[in-house]
Every structure is written in C-alpha cells, then in structure tokens.
Design a protein around this motif. Structure first.
Motif, short mmCIF file in Angstrom:
data_model
loop_
_atom_site.label_atom_id
_atom_site.label_comp_id
_atom_site.label_asym_id
_atom_site.label_seq_id
_atom_site.Cartn_x
_atom_site.Cartn_y
_atom_site.Cartn_z
N LEU A 346 0.83 -1.21 0.00
CA LEU A 346 0.00 0.00 0.00
C LEU A 346 0.86 1.26 0.00
CD1 LEU A 346 -2.81 -1.04 2.51
CD2 LEU A 346 -3.03 -0.74 0.03
N ARG A 347 1.95 1.23 0.79
CA ARG A 347 2.85 2.39 0.79
C ARG A 347 3.42 2.64 -0.59
NH1 ARG A 347 5.31 -0.16 5.17
NH2 ARG A 347 7.19 -0.48 3.91
N LEU A 348 3.89 1.56 -1.20
CA LEU A 348 4.50 1.69 -2.52
C LEU A 348 3.48 2.15 -3.55
CD1 LEU A 348 7.47 1.07 -3.30
CD2 LEU A 348 6.59 -0.93 -4.50
N SER A 349 2.25 1.64 -3.47
CA SER A 349 1.20 2.02 -4.41
C SER A 349 0.95 3.52 -4.35
CB SER A 349 -0.08 1.25 -4.09
OG SER A 349 -1.13 1.68 -4.91
N ARG A 350 0.86 4.07 -3.14
CA ARG A 350 0.64 5.52 -2.99
C ARG A 350 1.80 6.32 -3.57
NH1 ARG A 350 -1.68 3.91 2.08
NH2 ARG A 350 0.34 4.14 3.11
N LEU A 351 3.03 5.88 -3.27
CA LEU A 351 4.19 6.64 -3.72
C LEU A 351 4.34 6.62 -5.24
CD1 LEU A 351 6.69 8.30 -3.19
CD2 LEU A 351 7.93 6.19 -2.61
N VAL A 352 4.20 5.44 -5.86
CA VAL A 352 4.37 5.38 -7.32
C VAL A 352 3.27 6.15 -8.03
CG1 VAL A 352 5.59 3.18 -7.22
CG2 VAL A 352 3.13 3.18 -7.59
N THR A 353 2.07 6.18 -7.46
CA THR A 353 0.98 6.94 -8.07
C THR A 353 1.30 8.43 -8.04
OG1 THR A 353 -0.63 5.27 -7.39
CG2 THR A 353 -1.48 7.43 -8.01
N GLU A 354 1.85 8.92 -6.93
CA GLU A 354 2.22 10.33 -6.82
C GLU A 354 3.35 10.67 -7.79
OE1 GLU A 354 2.42 12.07 -2.78
OE2 GLU A 354 1.80 10.09 -2.10
N ILE A 355 4.33 9.77 -7.91
CA ILE A 355 5.43 10.02 -8.85
C ILE A 355 4.90 10.05 -10.28
CG2 ILE A 355 7.56 9.07 -9.81
CD1 ILE A 355 8.15 7.89 -7.03
N ALA A 356 3.99 9.12 -10.60
CA ALA A 356 3.43 9.08 -11.95
C ALA A 356 2.66 10.36 -12.26
CB ALA A 356 2.52 7.86 -12.10
N GLY A 364 6.79 14.25 -23.10
CA GLY A 364 7.20 12.87 -23.31
C GLY A 364 6.43 11.93 -22.41
N TRP A 365 6.49 12.16 -21.13
CA TRP A 365 5.75 11.33 -20.18
C TRP A 365 4.25 11.56 -20.28
CZ3 TRP A 365 7.50 7.37 -17.22
CH2 TRP A 365 8.89 7.24 -17.04
N ASP A 366 3.85 12.75 -20.69
CA ASP A 366 2.41 13.03 -20.78
C ASP A 366 1.74 12.15 -21.83
OD1 ASP A 366 3.73 14.27 -22.85
OD2 ASP A 366 2.47 16.04 -22.88
N ARG A 367 2.51 11.64 -22.80
CA ARG A 367 1.96 10.74 -23.81
C ARG A 367 1.93 9.29 -23.33
NH1 ARG A 367 5.24 14.19 -26.83
NH2 ARG A 367 6.93 12.63 -26.94
N ILE A 368 2.69 9.01 -22.28
CA ILE A 368 2.77 7.65 -21.74
C ILE A 368 1.76 7.47 -20.61
CG2 ILE A 368 4.25 6.01 -20.51
CD1 ILE A 368 6.65 7.37 -21.91
N ILE A 369 1.70 8.44 -19.73
CA ILE A 369 0.89 8.30 -18.51
C ILE A 369 -0.48 8.90 -18.73
CG2 ILE A 369 0.76 8.81 -16.04
CD1 ILE A 369 3.79 8.91 -15.98
N ASP A 370 -1.43 8.07 -19.09
CA ASP A 370 -2.83 8.51 -19.20
C ASP A 370 -3.60 7.99 -18.00
OD1 ASP A 370 -3.01 5.79 -19.69
OD2 ASP A 370 -3.54 6.01 -21.81
N ASP A 371 -4.92 8.17 -18.00
CA ASP A 371 -5.74 7.74 -16.86
C ASP A 371 -5.64 6.23 -16.63
OD1 ASP A 371 -6.51 10.34 -16.48
OD2 ASP A 371 -8.47 10.13 -17.45
N GLU A 372 -5.59 5.48 -17.73
CA GLU A 372 -5.51 4.03 -17.61
C GLU A 372 -4.18 3.61 -16.98
OE1 GLU A 372 -6.04 0.00 -20.36
OE2 GLU A 372 -5.82 1.97 -21.30
N PHE A 373 -3.10 4.26 -17.38
CA PHE A 373 -1.78 3.98 -16.81
C PHE A 373 -1.81 4.21 -15.31
CE2 PHE A 373 2.46 4.93 -15.42
CZ PHE A 373 3.33 4.19 -16.22
N LEU A 374 -2.36 5.34 -14.89
CA LEU A 374 -2.41 5.67 -13.46
C LEU A 374 -3.22 4.64 -12.69
CD1 LEU A 374 -2.94 9.53 -13.68
CD2 LEU A 374 -0.91 8.36 -12.80
N GLU A 375 -4.35 4.25 -13.25
CA GLU A 375 -5.19 3.27 -12.57
C GLU A 375 -4.48 1.93 -12.45
OE1 GLU A 375 -9.49 1.12 -13.40
OE2 GLU A 375 -9.22 3.22 -13.97
#
Length: 524
Positions: A346-356, A364-375
């Motif tokens: 759970l800790r890791l899930s929160r942190l990676v979501t914030e980094i994403a 560059g990253w804006d084309r990779i990280i869409d809503d589906e990626f975040l979910e």
C-alpha cells in the motif's frame, strides 16, 4: 409568365378562412410560408386573404421570391420554412417544376410542403406532375379560392408538423444514443457527472448551464454538487443550499424528495433514479418551457444517465473487489518478509501513483501516462514482488551475504512473479493490471545503465512503470528495517536515490520523486 387566368385567383366562396386567428397569435412564433411567383399581384392577394389565418394558434408569415433562383437562395438560408406556394410558369415555362428536385435533392429538404399553383394547367398536366415530382398538392389558379387555399394550407402545415416532429424525435434519439456511448465510457464519477450536463444539453440543443448533485444524508436536507457548468461552475464539491439561489435549491431538493422530474419556464430538473436508491438530480437551465417531445427526450436521457450511475457503482464495486484481492495477494509476498515494515504494498502504491502524477506534467511522459496507466500502476504496484513467494525463507531471512546459488534463487523472483501474473491475466481480455503488473515484476530490478537483472535492460528499454517502481522500491526498502540491517537514516536514503540518478535510476523519475517529496513536505 403568369397567364390571364390569374384574375380568377381567390374569387369569393364561403367563409374567408377555415381557421380563426387567436388573439395572442401575434406573440407566437409564426409559420413561415414562401410565395414563389413572378406576378406581384399574386403575392399581394395571397397576403390579403390569409392575413387572419392561424393554425394551432400560430399565425403565418409570408416570404416572397419572384424567380426559382431567388426562392432557392431563401430556402438555402432559412430551413425553417414550412410551406412553398410555387408557380409553375415563371422565367421559363417549367421553372417551378425544375425547382422541386433542387429543393428535395440539392438542398436535402424533405420536410417543406410544396403546393404547385398554375394559371396554365395545359403547360403541366396534373397527373404527370403529381406522379413525376415530389410535391404535396397541385392547384389550378382558376379553382383556388380563399377557402380552398386555407384548407390546403392547414393540410400542408399539419403534414409539415408531423414530419418535423418525427425528424426531431429521430434526431433526439440519435443524440441520446451518441450521448449514452460517450457517457458509458467514463469510469470516474466527477467526469461522468460533468459529461451528463454536456450531453443532456446537446440532446435538448441548449447551452450547457446547470449542475448535477446527490443528496447528503438520509434526511435529504441538502445535496452535494458533483458537477457544474455555466453560472454554477465554481460550485463543484460544495453543498447545494450554500452555493445556488435558494429558489433553485428548493426546486432541486423537491425533485430529490418527490422523486419525479420538474419542468418549468426556465429549468429542466431530472430525477435520476438508480437501482440501489442512490438518487441524483441533473438541473439544466434551458431558459424556456420545453415542448412535449423535448420533455420525453429529456426523460429518456434521464433514464440512460441513471443506468450510467448504476454502472459506475458496479464498476466501483468490482474495483474494490479487485483491490481486496490484490491486497491479499500482496500479503503473501509480505508474509515471507515480516521485517518489511508492514503495508509495504500500500505504501508503494501511494508513492508510485504520486510520482506518476508528477511525471505526467512533463513532455514525453504526458503521452505515456494517461488515466488508464495511473489506474493500472496503482494496483500493479502492490503485486510487483509476488514472485517472492517462491524464494525459500532461508534465503529471504539470511543475515549474511548470499552465495551464488542463493543469489540466483533471489533473482528468479522477477521471472517467477511475471509468470504468475501473466497466467492470471489471460483470464481477462485486453490490457489489465495483471498484465501491467507482470511487466513491472519482470523489470523492476533492471537498472538505467544496464547493470540490473534479469535481462540487463537499460534506458528507455526498461518499461516506464518499472522505472518508477525501481525508485520507489529502493527508497521504501532503505527507510524500513530488514532482517540483515536497520532502517537507513532518511538523509542517507535520499542521498542514495540522488546519487543513483543516471546509473541505477531514470533521472526524470528521480526528479519527479523529489518533486513529490517536496510537495508532501516530509516523507515517511
């Protein structure tokens, strides 16, 4: 040209008109009728005998054209014309006849009613014209009295009204179908509620100006605004009673309590009934009273919206079930390593979501990280170490350095975890958090400079999600006690992450990590 028989036009016969004008007709939108004739006298006489005519309490308004080309221009710019009184013989002997297919085919106007009038029937025999041209009536001017003109006009307007109503109904249903397709692809409640206003306004052909809200508490004493546009755009998330005009708030709450739609001269408020009783209301400021068809379309759209709310609830329940299953699976890996600090997934899930989220703001990253990626990364981050279940406890808890065989067993957890998740993902169609997690499990120990394992990937060849996990995983591991060491001081852990940029880690991910840390104020 007009013949000598035009003098018989509108000879006296019986009552002047079949329908009497309503006293309030002057304030009502009139029926538009286009007179197409090269004789100005015909225009004047038509206006004279029809000046008191009304159908359904709406008067008529006449437009004039003196040639076929002029008539075509008027019709092209004003598709609201209900009827055309069209002379056959004008600039040519068949100018009126030639205009008919241009109206129907060139302009695509199938709803306007066309009545042909001629003073020279021999030029265009009635039987040939009725069968050969898409017209609605054919009258010789010698027989067209005021009475018969009024009767023909009523028949034409009634037909136009029915056709227009059918076309509006079809167009409305097409809009509802399109709107439903747009709504049902959304999975977030706030975006869904915002789309409700936009699509409902499109169905009713008005500006999106209104709000969507849900009751607060069982007593239904107030409601919370989920989405708003137009005059209420700044009210999202606020209580209805504190954010809008009291009269409007009272109307919306009455709809929620009475559980029925409300329509008046300014607003359309739909009660959105859901299967489990979690009602909602959508209020649209239409600025006028909706007619019967518009109300029916709004009600049909309301039913579709309610289904969308139900689908969102079911989707949310499925997501919760999946998350519960993921937490349980992540617990298996953590069970093998009780010194991991607890709730590691759970800790890791929160942190990676914030980094994403932070990376999403970069080119560059804006084309990779869409809503589906975040979910997907939010869920998959809890499963990346599932392969640890296959590593012997003696290896995981060994306090000394691992020998070559033990190190090989430890490194195998990457491929083992990927295999577990890939097998499970085959039961689900398309990309999902299991297949997403498999890619992370396989590559989360790869390093930016190629020194990692299991495949020695480097740079952009490492999956983006695995690059994010790599930074978060090392930080979490350093700041929590392990079986062979105590937790590393925060300053030392941060220094290790910073020094690893460009060798162990993707530098842009490290930068996003520190951006998140600064936003948090302090990491734990």
């Amino acid at each position: 040209m007009a013949g000598d028989d035009d003098e018989f036009l509108f000879k006296e016969e019986g009552p002047e008109l079949p329908v009497a004008v309503d006293a309030s007709a002057a304030s009502v939108r009139p029926w538009l009728i286009l007179i197409v004739d090269d004789d100005p006298e015909v225009h004047a006489m038509t206006r004279l005998v029809m000046k008191k005519f009304a159908y359904r309490s709406r008067p008529v308004q006449f437009l004039s054209a003196y040639s076929a080309e002029e008539a075509l221009g008027i019709l092209r710019n004003d598709p609201g014309i209900a009827m055309v009184l069209l002379d056959v013989v004008m600039e040519t002997d068949d100018a009126g006849l030639r205009l008919v297919p241009r109206i129907r085919d060139e302009l695509g106007n199938s709803q306007v009613r066309i009545i042909l009038r001629t003073g020279q029937p021999g030029q265009a025999p009635e039987d040939d014209v009725i069968h050969g041209y898409d017209i609605n009536d054919y009258k010789a001017k010698t027989e067209l009295t005021a009475q018969k003109l009024g009767t023909a006009t009523v028949a034409a307007l009634r037909s136009y009204e029915h056709i227009t109503e059918l076309m509006r109904s079809r167009q409305g249903m097409e809009r509802i179908i399109d709107a439903s397709s747009n709504l049902f692809t959304l999975r977030a409640i706030d975006r869904f509620a915002e789309a409700v206003l936009r699509e409902l306004a499109r169905v009713l052909d008005v500006v999106p100006d209104g709000l969507v809200c849900v009751p607060r508490g069982n007593a239904r004493a107030d409601a919370q605004i989920l989405a708003a546009q137009g005059r209420h755009a700044d009210s999202v998330g606020l209580p209805l009673g504190h954010s809008v005009d009291p009269a409007l708030a009272a109307k919306v709450m009455d709809v929620l309590r009475a559980r029925q739609h409300h329509f008046d001269d300014s607003d359309a408020i739909l009660w959105l009934r859901t299967a489990d009783g979690r009602d909602a209301a959508a209020c649209l400021h239409v600025g006028r009273s909706l007619d019967g068809l518009e109300r029916k379309l709004a009600e049909v759209m309301g039913a579709k919206i309610a289904i969308g709310f139900d689908n969102l609830h079911l989707y949310d329940q499925v997501k919760r079930s999946h998350k519960a299953a993921v937490i349980a699976l992540a617990g298996l890996a953590e069970y093998k390593d009780p010194d991991g600090g607890g709730d590691h997934g759970l800790r890791l899930s929160r942190l990676v979501t914030e980094i994403a989220f932070a990376l999403r703001q970069q080119d560059g990253w804006d084309r990779i990280i869409d809503d589906e990626f975040l979910e997907q990364i939010t869920m998959a981050a809890m499963l990346y170490d599932i392969g640890m279940v296959g590593v012997p406890d003696s290896v995981i808890r060994k306090e000394n350095m691992l020998d070559a065989d033990e190190r090989h067993q430890m490194e195998m957890h990457c491929e083992r975890g990927a295999a577990i998740l890939e097998k499970a993902s085959r039961l689900v169609e398309g990309s999902n958090y299991l297949s997403f997690g498999a890619a992370i499990a396989r590559a989360h120990h790869e390093r930016w400079d190629g020194s990692g394992y299991p495949h020695g990937l480097s740079g952009a060849d490492i999956p983006p999600a695995a690059r994010i996990i790599a930074v978060a995983d090392v930080y979490d591991a350093l700041t929590h006690r392990r079986s062979w060491r105590d937790a590393v001081p925060l300053a030392d852990a941060l220094k290790s992450i910073e020094e690893g940029a460009g060798t162990l880690f993707d530098p842009t991910v490290v930068a996003a990590f520190f951006q998140v840390r600064q936003a948090r104020g302090r990491m734990r």
